[in-house]
Design an enzyme around this catalytic site. Structure first.
Site, short mmCIF file in Angstrom:
data_model
loop_
_atom_site.label_atom_id
_atom_site.label_comp_id
_atom_site.label_asym_id
_atom_site.label_seq_id
_atom_site.Cartn_x
_atom_site.Cartn_y
_atom_site.Cartn_z
N THR A 13 22.20 4.06 -40.89
CA THR A 13 22.73 5.43 -40.99
C THR A 13 22.04 6.22 -42.09
OG1 THR A 13 24.86 4.73 -40.13
CG2 THR A 13 24.88 6.73 -41.45
N SER A 55 21.35 -1.22 -37.85
CA SER A 55 21.42 -2.63 -38.28
C SER A 55 22.06 -3.57 -37.26
CB SER A 55 22.05 -2.76 -39.67
OG SER A 55 23.43 -2.62 -39.63
N THR A 88 24.44 -0.49 -42.72
CA THR A 88 25.49 -1.23 -43.44
C THR A 88 26.17 -2.32 -42.60
OG1 THR A 88 27.09 0.48 -42.86
CG2 THR A 88 25.99 0.68 -45.00
N ASP A 89 26.06 -2.21 -41.26
CA ASP A 89 26.81 -3.16 -40.41
C ASP A 89 26.40 -4.61 -40.65
OD1 ASP A 89 28.11 -0.98 -39.34
OD2 ASP A 89 27.09 -1.04 -37.41
N1 ASN Z 1 26.51 2.97 -42.02
C1 ASN Z 1 25.64 2.33 -41.24
O1 ASN Z 1 24.51 2.14 -41.63
C2 ASN Z 1 26.15 1.81 -39.92
C3 ASN Z 1 25.12 1.75 -38.81
N2 ASN Z 1 25.78 1.46 -37.56
C4 ASN Z 1 24.08 0.67 -39.08
O2 ASN Z 1 24.44 -0.38 -39.56
O3 ASN Z 1 22.93 0.88 -38.78
#
Ligand code: ASN
EC number: 3.5.1.1
Length: 324
Positions: A13, A55, A88-89
């Site tokens: 993200t 991710s 973050t995932d």
């Molecule tokens: N906040 C994020 O980065 C979540 C996103 N879906 C990822 O992990 O790529």
């Protein structure tokens, strides 16, 4: 002293924007690229794009590629620290993978964002700024791979994503963050004591992670053995127990010499062999189930995959989980 940092982007993200449908999506080019250097945050930032992936698309193969990229960059260029941007995932899995495979004294810091690059109140640049400051700090050396978001410093071993959308999502349930980032200071209040490392050049073996639930039967475990899985991580109940109906499946895996690692599905605390009833932790321990004290299921899975890939034997695999 002048500092040189490597900044490696992998996507997430932090590198996404909102498209015409209002969906958060990776673009053809990463909006962070070239922007961080303009802020003049460190003496020299050498920027590289490893991937531009959400991710959930990151696999252990990408993690190994990232590790190799870091080693190649460091063979071409000395650096005082490394910052990696990541979705973050699965950030915690990549962080722990790097923690278990990189043998570096210089700080390695992962960061990400919960809000896309074009969202009001976006946390991305602020988190990169904090990560750069942490990676430039002498106090960050030798602490293993660190995760910095929302002004907190966490260890790769303990950190986990706890909230689907809140910017304070990353927490370390066992021990809390190891440090804070304030306007003027990087402040550590404790340090990790133990680290495990594996030498892995290629990944081998399939390792599954299964969550245990009330009344769970053995079918998936029989299937895992038949399908050739080489390791199983179970997120057990409470202090590390399973329903009696799971015992035949566990026995089958152990008979086939497939390592079974047990963590707790509880958010906090460690799995330990306390209970002597059928399916209780004591019984599991006596049968040869490995207790991964304090690791989450997803981290134990990364560790078991690396342990199997490193070619060490069953006793050393069990030993590698003792530090947690
Ligand atoms: N906040 C994020 O980065 C979540 C996103 N879906 C990822 O992990 O790529």
């Amino acid at each position: 002293m002048t500092k040189t940092l490597l900044l490696v982007h992998t996507g997430g993200t932090i590198s996404m924007t909102t498209d015409e449908r209002g969906a958060v999506t990776p673009g053809l080019s990463n909006p962070l690229l070239g922007e961080i250097n303009k802020l003049g945050l460190a003496d020299e930032i050498i920027e590289t794009e490893a991937f531009n992936l959400p991710s959930p698309h990151i696999t252990p193969a990408h993690m190994l590629e990232l590790k190799k990229l870091i080693m190649r960059l460091l063979s071409e260029q000395t650096a005082d620290g490394i910052v990696i941007t990541h979705g973050t995932d699965t950030l915690e899995e990549t962080a722990y993978f790097l923690d278990l495979t990189l043998d570096l004294e210089i700080p390695v810091v992962l960061t990400g964002a919960m809000r896309s690059a074009d969202e009001i109140g976006s946390d991305g640049v602020h988190n990169v700024l904090s990560a750069i400051r942490v990676a430039s700090d002498e106090g960050s050396r030798g602490k293993g791979v660190l995760v910095v978001l929302n002004d907190e410093i966490h260890t790769a071993q303990n950190v986990t994503k706890t909230h689907t959308s809140n910017v304070s999502t990353f927490q370390s349930p066992q021990y809390g963050p190891i440090g804070l980032v304030t306007n003027g200071h990087i402040h550590y209040h404790h340090a990790p004591l133990l680290r495990t490392r594996f030498h892995v050049d290629e990944l081998g073996g399939r390792v599954a992670l299964l969550k245990v639930y009330a009344g769970m039967d053995s079918e998936f475990l029989f299937h895992a053995a038949d399908a050739g899985y080489e390791g199983i991580v179970l997120e057990g109940l409470g202090q590390g127990n399973v329903p009696p109906s799971l015992m035949p499946g566990i026995q089958r895996l152990l008979d086939d010499e497939i390592p079974v690692v047990l963590v707790s599905r509880c958010f906090n605390g460690i799995a330990q062999p306390v209970y002597g009833y059928e399916g209780g932790g004591r019984m599991l321990h006596e049968k040869g189930v490995i207790f991964a004290h304090g690791l989450s299921g997803q981290k134990a899975r990364i560790q078991l995959l690396l342990a199997l890939s490193s070619g060490i034997g069953p006793e050393q695999i069990a030993e590698s989980f003792k530090g947690h």
